[in-house]
Design a protein around this motif. Structure first.
Motif, PDB file in Angstrom:
ATOM      1  N   MET A 117       0.597  -1.218  -0.179  1.00  0.00           N
ATOM      2  CA  MET A 117       0.077  -0.153   0.028  1.00  0.00           C
ATOM      3  C   MET A 117       1.087   1.250   0.033  1.00  0.00           C
ATOM      4  SD  MET A 117      -3.011  -0.870   2.210  1.00  0.00           S
ATOM      5  CE  MET A 117      -4.463  -2.547   2.028  1.00  0.00           C
ATOM      6  N   PHE A 118       2.074   1.209   0.119  1.00  0.00           N
ATOM      7  CA  PHE A 118       2.945   2.306   0.517  1.00  0.00           C
ATOM      8  C   PHE A 118       3.750   2.630  -1.036  1.00  0.00           C
ATOM      9  CE2 PHE A 118       3.046   2.109   5.353  1.00  0.00           C
ATOM     10  CZ  PHE A 118       3.000   3.450   5.780  1.00  0.00           C
ATOM     11  N   GLU A 119       4.553   1.586  -1.025  1.00  0.00           N
ATOM     12  CA  GLU A 119       4.247   1.376  -2.070  1.00  0.00           C
ATOM     13  C   GLU A 119       3.528   2.071  -3.222  1.00  0.00           C
ATOM     14  OE1 GLU A 119       7.861  -1.909  -3.644  1.00  0.00           O
ATOM     15  OE2 GLU A 119       6.283  -2.837  -4.466  1.00  0.00           O
ATOM     16  N   LEU A 120       2.625   2.244  -3.262  1.00  0.00           N
ATOM     17  CA  LEU A 120       1.416   2.128  -4.213  1.00  0.00           C
ATOM     18  C   LEU A 120       1.402   3.746  -4.737  1.00  0.00           C
ATOM     19  CD1 LEU A 120      -0.511   1.920  -6.737  1.00  0.00           C
ATOM     20  CD2 LEU A 120      -2.414   1.288  -4.623  1.00  0.00           C
ATOM     21  N   LEU A 121       1.699   3.761  -2.687  1.00  0.00           N
ATOM     22  CA  LEU A 121       1.254   5.605  -2.991  1.00  0.00           C
ATOM     23  C   LEU A 121       1.995   6.305  -2.857  1.00  0.00           C
ATOM     24  CD1 LEU A 121      -0.234   8.013  -1.112  1.00  0.00           C
ATOM     25  CD2 LEU A 121       0.865   6.847   0.766  1.00  0.00           C
ATOM     26  N   SER A 122       3.307   5.614  -3.366  1.00  0.00           N
ATOM     27  CA  SER A 122       4.488   6.287  -3.458  1.00  0.00           C
ATOM     28  C   SER A 122       5.023   6.500  -4.971  1.00  0.00           C
ATOM     29  CB  SER A 122       5.960   4.763  -3.190  1.00  0.00           C
ATOM     30  OG  SER A 122       6.106   4.916  -0.970  1.00  0.00           O
ATOM     31  N   ILE A 123       4.567   5.639  -5.708  1.00  0.00           N
ATOM     32  CA  ILE A 123       4.456   5.843  -7.032  1.00  0.00           C
ATOM     33  C   ILE A 123       2.877   6.518  -7.378  1.00  0.00           C
ATOM     34  CG2 ILE A 123       3.661   4.870  -8.708  1.00  0.00           C
ATOM     35  CD1 ILE A 123       4.217   2.114  -7.595  1.00  0.00           C
ATOM     36  N   ALA A 124       2.058   7.016  -7.054  1.00  0.00           N
ATOM     37  CA  ALA A 124       0.673   8.185  -6.733  1.00  0.00           C
ATOM     38  C   ALA A 124       2.071   9.541  -7.274  1.00  0.00           C
ATOM     39  CB  ALA A 124       0.195   7.991  -6.095  1.00  0.00           C
ATOM     40  N   CYS A 125       2.403   9.911  -5.393  1.00  0.00           N
ATOM     41  CA  CYS A 125       3.040  11.187  -5.388  1.00  0.00           C
ATOM     42  C   CYS A 125       4.030  11.166  -6.591  1.00  0.00           C
ATOM     43  CB  CYS A 125       3.939  10.213  -3.869  1.00  0.00           C
ATOM     44  SG  CYS A 125       2.847  10.016  -2.353  1.00  0.00           S
ATOM     45  N   LEU A 126       4.798   9.972  -7.014  1.00  0.00           N
ATOM     46  CA  LEU A 126       6.183  11.143  -7.890  1.00  0.00           C
ATOM     47  C   LEU A 126       5.520  10.778  -8.974  1.00  0.00           C
ATOM     48  CD1 LEU A 126       8.848  10.778  -8.376  1.00  0.00           C
ATOM     49  CD2 LEU A 126       9.725   8.295  -9.002  1.00  0.00           C
ATOM     50  N   SER A 127       4.298   9.968  -9.287  1.00  0.00           N
ATOM     51  CA  SER A 127       3.536  10.699 -10.828  1.00  0.00           C
ATOM     52  C   SER A 127       2.529  11.580 -10.776  1.00  0.00           C
ATOM     53  CB  SER A 127       2.713   9.250 -11.038  1.00  0.00           C
ATOM     54  OG  SER A 127       2.276   9.673 -12.276  1.00  0.00           O
ATOM     55  N   VAL A 128       2.777  12.197  -9.669  1.00  0.00           N
ATOM     56  CA  VAL A 128       1.489  13.010  -9.066  1.00  0.00           C
ATOM     57  C   VAL A 128       2.623  14.854  -9.812  1.00  0.00           C
ATOM     58  CG1 VAL A 128       0.649  15.386  -7.851  1.00  0.00           C
ATOM     59  CG2 VAL A 128      -0.047  12.459  -7.905  1.00  0.00           C
ATOM     60  N   VAL A 148      10.897  -1.284  -7.418  1.00  0.00           N
ATOM     61  CA  VAL A 148       9.262  -1.776  -6.787  1.00  0.00           C
ATOM     62  C   VAL A 148       9.388  -3.240  -6.692  1.00  0.00           C
ATOM     63  CG1 VAL A 148       8.123   0.491  -7.304  1.00  0.00           C
ATOM     64  CG2 VAL A 148       7.965  -1.465  -8.954  1.00  0.00           C
ATOM     65  N   GLY A 149       8.809  -3.614  -6.099  1.00  0.00           N
ATOM     66  CA  GLY A 149       8.255  -5.007  -5.952  1.00  0.00           C
ATOM     67  C   GLY A 149       7.300  -5.409  -6.443  1.00  0.00           C
ATOM     68  N   HIS A 150       6.618  -4.716  -6.825  1.00  0.00           N
ATOM     69  CA  HIS A 150       5.137  -5.047  -7.461  1.00  0.00           C
ATOM     70  C   HIS A 150       4.921  -4.163  -8.933  1.00  0.00           C
ATOM     71  CE1 HIS A 150       4.577  -6.312  -2.491  1.00  0.00           C
ATOM     72  NE2 HIS A 150       4.102  -7.470  -3.302  1.00  0.00           N
ATOM     73  N   LEU A 151       4.214  -4.726  -9.201  1.00  0.00           N
ATOM     74  CA  LEU A 151       3.604  -3.744 -10.491  1.00  0.00           C
ATOM     75  C   LEU A 151       2.753  -3.088 -10.490  1.00  0.00           C
ATOM     76  CD1 LEU A 151       4.957  -3.169 -13.567  1.00  0.00           C
ATOM     77  CD2 LEU A 151       4.644  -4.811 -14.729  1.00  0.00           C
ATOM     78  N   TYR A 152       2.189  -2.628 -10.628  1.00  0.00           N
ATOM     79  CA  TYR A 152       0.788  -2.418 -10.461  1.00  0.00           C
ATOM     80  C   TYR A 152      -0.070  -2.052 -11.507  1.00  0.00           C
ATOM     81  CZ  TYR A 152       2.005  -1.607  -5.785  1.00  0.00           C
ATOM     82  OH  TYR A 152       2.904  -2.370  -4.679  1.00  0.00           O
ATOM     83  N   ASP A 153      -1.269  -2.272 -11.634  1.00  0.00           N
ATOM     84  CA  ASP A 153      -1.609  -1.760 -12.848  1.00  0.00           C
ATOM     85  C   ASP A 153      -2.040  -0.146 -13.246  1.00  0.00           C
ATOM     86  OD1 ASP A 153      -4.648  -1.226 -14.021  1.00  0.00           O
ATOM     87  OD2 ASP A 153      -4.051  -2.434 -15.193  1.00  0.00           O
ATOM     88  N   PRO A 154      -1.801   0.732 -14.644  1.00  0.00           N
ATOM     89  CA  PRO A 154      -2.289   1.771 -13.722  1.00  0.00           C
ATOM     90  C   PRO A 154      -3.669   2.259 -14.199  1.00  0.00           C
ATOM     91  CG  PRO A 154      -1.069   0.932 -16.415  1.00  0.00           C
ATOM     92  CD  PRO A 154      -1.388  -0.090 -15.531  1.00  0.00           C
ATOM     93  N   LYS A 155      -4.889   1.753 -13.971  1.00  0.00           N
ATOM     94  CA  LYS A 155      -5.672   2.423 -13.299  1.00  0.00           C
ATOM     95  C   LYS A 155      -5.999   2.214 -11.891  1.00  0.00           C
ATOM     96  CE  LYS A 155      -8.821   0.774 -17.272  1.00  0.00           C
ATOM     97  NZ  LYS A 155      -9.755  -0.105 -17.403  1.00  0.00           N
ATOM     98  N   MET A 156      -5.039   1.456 -11.357  1.00  0.00           N
ATOM     99  CA  MET A 156      -4.628   1.064  -9.153  1.00  0.00           C
ATOM    100  C   MET A 156      -4.319   2.491  -9.282  1.00  0.00           C
ATOM    101  SD  MET A 156      -3.580  -2.024  -7.483  1.00  0.00           S
ATOM    102  CE  MET A 156      -4.034  -2.394  -6.104  1.00  0.00           C
ATOM    103  N   ILE A 157      -3.367   2.555  -9.883  1.00  0.00           N
ATOM    104  CA  ILE A 157      -2.133   4.184  -9.755  1.00  0.00           C
ATOM    105  C   ILE A 157      -3.312   5.681 -10.188  1.00  0.00           C
ATOM    106  CG2 ILE A 157       0.232   5.499 -10.508  1.00  0.00           C
ATOM    107  CD1 ILE A 157       1.124   2.287 -11.381  1.00  0.00           C
ATOM    108  N   LYS A 158      -3.698   5.300 -11.049  1.00  0.00           N
ATOM    109  CA  LYS A 158      -4.760   6.345 -11.012  1.00  0.00           C
ATOM    110  C   LYS A 158      -5.721   6.611  -9.657  1.00  0.00           C
ATOM    111  CE  LYS A 158      -4.046   6.549 -16.030  1.00  0.00           C
ATOM    112  NZ  LYS A 158      -4.662   6.294 -17.232  1.00  0.00           N
TER     113      LYS A 158
END
Length: 229
Positions: A117-128, A148-158
């Motif tokens: 969850m933190f990893e997903l949040l981190s990707i969102a923070c850097l993306s924004v 990153v430890g997981h590959l997240y779907d772009p829709k999930m990151i959005k």
């Protein structure tokens, strides 16, 4: 459409966009301000706005008391720095992403979160942050190419980006340590180019170290400004 506009104060007016953009190889550097008065005014605006972009007062204490969140935050900041070097992001992007991360954790506490969850949040923070600061930000899948430890779907990151933006009240023009450093560069522009590059490089490394350690934002810079402003 007016409802979508962020109610934030910019340090440059539209007519200031034709600022100095010089060639560093010729001994010049890009600066936003043409006079010391403009620089001092911008410094005052940063100080005035700083508290509205800070995490809650007990944030550092709460992070230090939760080893899991502290470790997750450290990994996120380390990944931001790694991405900065891979993608040649501006330092404004990295400090912006860190600000979004800290403010979100401060507001939401994130108790019971798992590391992904933190990893997903981190990707969102850097993306924004990259969309806010960079002219050509990488795609979401490209951003996950390493570290990153997981590959997240772009829709999930959005969806996470939207959650982040709503939590921050859509206020993205954060006052960060790098905001002050940009002013510092204007005040030392008279230095010879090799000395200027050496000095700014060392200060950037200092700020990145501070960022990893969750120190107060202004402490590393007030000393320099006491001599430069």
């Amino acid at each position: 459409m007016e409802s979508l506009l962020c109610d934030e104060v910019w340090l440059m007016s539209p007519e200031d966009h034709d600022v100095h953009v010089n060639n560093e190889e010729e001994g010049d550097t890009c600066f936003f301000y043409s006079t010391k008065e403009e620089c001092e005014q911008a410094f005052g605006i940063l100080l005035e706005n700083e508290m509205s972009y800070m995490p809650k007062p007990d944030y550092v204490k709460r992070i230090k008391e939760n080893c899991f969140i502290e470790n997750a935050r450290f990994k996120a900041i380390y990944w931001f720095i790694k991405c900065q070097r891979r993608w040649n992001f501006s330092f404004g992007t990295i400090f912006g992403a860190a600000s979004y991360l800290d403010r979100f954790i401060s507001l939401n506490k994130c108790q019971g979160w798992r590391y992904w969850m933190f990893e997903l949040l981190s990707i969102a923070c850097l993306s924004v942050a990259s969309k806010f600061h960079e002219t050509n930000p990488p795609q979401l899948l490209e951003l996950q190419m390493e570290g990153v430890g997981h590959l997240y779907d772009p829709k999930m990151i959005k969806r996470m980006e939207l959650t982040l933006l709503e939590s921050l009240g859509w206020r993205l023009s954060s006052t960060t340590p790098y905001s002050y450093f940009e002013l510092l560069q204007w005040n030392i522009k008279s230095l010879k180019l090799p000395l200027f590059h050496d000095f700014t490089s060392h200060v950037k490394e200092l700020l990145l170290g501070v960022l990893l350690g969750i120190q107060k934002h202004l402490e590393p810079l007030l000393f320099f400004f006491s001599f430069s402003i």
